[in-house]
Design a protein around this motif. Structure first.
Motif, PDB file in Angstrom:
ATOM      1  N   VAL A  36       0.857  -1.190   0.000  1.00 21.13           N
ATOM      2  CA  VAL A  36       0.000   0.000   0.000  1.00 21.13           C
ATOM      3  C   VAL A  36       0.894   1.241   0.000  1.00 21.13           C
ATOM      4  CG1 VAL A  36      -1.786   1.227   1.308  1.00 21.13           C
ATOM      5  CG2 VAL A  36      -1.719  -1.279   1.323  1.00 21.13           C
ATOM      6  N   PRO A  37       0.648   2.215  -0.915  1.00 23.91           N
ATOM      7  CA  PRO A  37       1.505   3.401  -0.916  1.00 23.91           C
ATOM      8  C   PRO A  37       1.378   4.245   0.347  1.00 23.91           C
ATOM      9  CG  PRO A  37      -0.207   3.573  -2.599  1.00 23.91           C
ATOM     10  CD  PRO A  37      -0.335   2.225  -1.981  1.00 23.91           C
ATOM     11  N   THR A  40       2.374   8.502   3.660  1.00 20.42           N
ATOM     12  CA  THR A  40       3.769   8.955   3.728  1.00 20.42           C
ATOM     13  C   THR A  40       4.625   8.415   2.598  1.00 20.42           C
ATOM     14  OG1 THR A  40       4.403   7.088   5.117  1.00 20.42           O
ATOM     15  CG2 THR A  40       3.662   9.090   6.239  1.00 20.42           C
ATOM     16  N   GLY A  41       4.148   7.394   1.907  1.00 27.58           N
ATOM     17  CA  GLY A  41       4.957   6.735   0.885  1.00 27.58           C
ATOM     18  C   GLY A  41       5.698   5.546   1.483  1.00 27.58           C
ATOM     19  N   ARG A  42       6.030   4.599   0.621  1.00 29.40           N
ATOM     20  CA  ARG A  42       6.652   3.344   1.091  1.00 29.40           C
ATOM     21  C   ARG A  42       8.014   3.563   1.744  1.00 29.40           C
ATOM     22  NH1 ARG A  42       4.500   1.624  -3.901  1.00 29.40           N
ATOM     23  NH2 ARG A  42       2.716   0.254  -3.581  1.00 29.40           N
ATOM     24  N   ARG A  43       8.833   4.395   1.122  1.00 33.71           N
ATOM     25  CA  ARG A  43      10.199   4.581   1.634  1.00 33.71           C
ATOM     26  C   ARG A  43      10.185   5.107   3.066  1.00 33.71           C
ATOM     27  NH1 ARG A  43      14.114   8.718   1.446  1.00 33.71           N
ATOM     28  NH2 ARG A  43      16.223   7.892   1.392  1.00 33.71           N
ATOM     29  N   PRO A 117       3.093   2.915   5.554  1.00 28.63           N
ATOM     30  CA  PRO A 117       3.248   1.535   5.092  1.00 28.63           C
ATOM     31  C   PRO A 117       4.333   0.761   5.846  1.00 28.63           C
ATOM     32  CG  PRO A 117       3.140   3.032   3.239  1.00 28.63           C
ATOM     33  CD  PRO A 117       3.235   3.874   4.475  1.00 28.63           C
TER      34      PRO A 117
END
Length: 194
Positions: A36-37, A40-43, A117
């Motif tokens: 799931v993206p 905050t974003g995956r990173r 994520p």
């Protein structure tokens, strides 16, 4: 149990019982959450999760060590009428007593992936790893004193956990070969010589 005997569970086994479920549920939740993206974003999610994992390992592994040491120092020898609980029974009791908490923690970890994520899953996995380290530390205490530490089953909380909780007044000890678990709570690899 006869003539005043008590049911005793291994301290290290109780501590270790939650390690595998927390670890594997956390790894699965982190893997699912990484798909799931999120907000905050995956990173950022994975980096925050890694930081939370390290903190969880440290907090769980080092928490309440003073209480464990104090109970171990004042432990009395188990009586001949005390009944030693099998490793499998202790682990099963812990998992049954905590099954709803494990489910809720897993669902919360997966749900948190929509915001950050993988972070919740890595936090859960860190708690499991911390329990493994704490059980290993208890095993080193046991080996140093050449005893196994046991706690009365009726002193454990309703969920069969908290072997250093406020309800626990003292530990009992047996020789290093007693029971079916090695120091640290792992399955004994070779049969003990009795």
């Amino acid at each position: 149990m006869t003539r005043g005997g008590q049911g005793l569970a291994r301290v290290a086994v109780v501590v270790r019982a939650g390690a595998a479920p927390l670890w594997w549920l956390g790894v699965f939740a982190a893997g699912t959450g990484a798909l799931v993206p999120g907000l905050t974003g995956r990173r950022i999610g994975v980096l925050a999760g890694a930081a939370l994992c390290v903190v969880a390992v440290a907090v769980v592994a080092y928490g309440r060590r003073g209480r464990y040491r104090a109970l171990a120092r004042t432990a009395a020898r188990a009586g001949k009428h005390d009944v030693l609980q099998d490793r499998a029974v202790t682990a099963r009791n812990w998992r049954r007593g905590h099954r709803w908490w494990l489910l809720l923690a897993f669902l919360a970890a997966v749900g948190s992936a929509f915001a950050v994520p993988a972070a919740g899953g890595l936090l859960l996995a860190g708690c499991g790893a911390g329990l493994w380290l704490k059980a290993a530390w208890i095993g080193r205490l046991e080996q140093a004193d050449e005893v196994l530490l046991w706690v009365r089953v009726d002193w454990l909380s309703g969920g069969a956990g908290r072997p250093a909780g406020t309800a626990v007044k003292a530990y009992r000890t047996t020789g290093i070969a007693a029971g079916d678990a090695a120091p640290g709570g792992a399955r004994r690899r070779t049969p003990a010589l009795v």
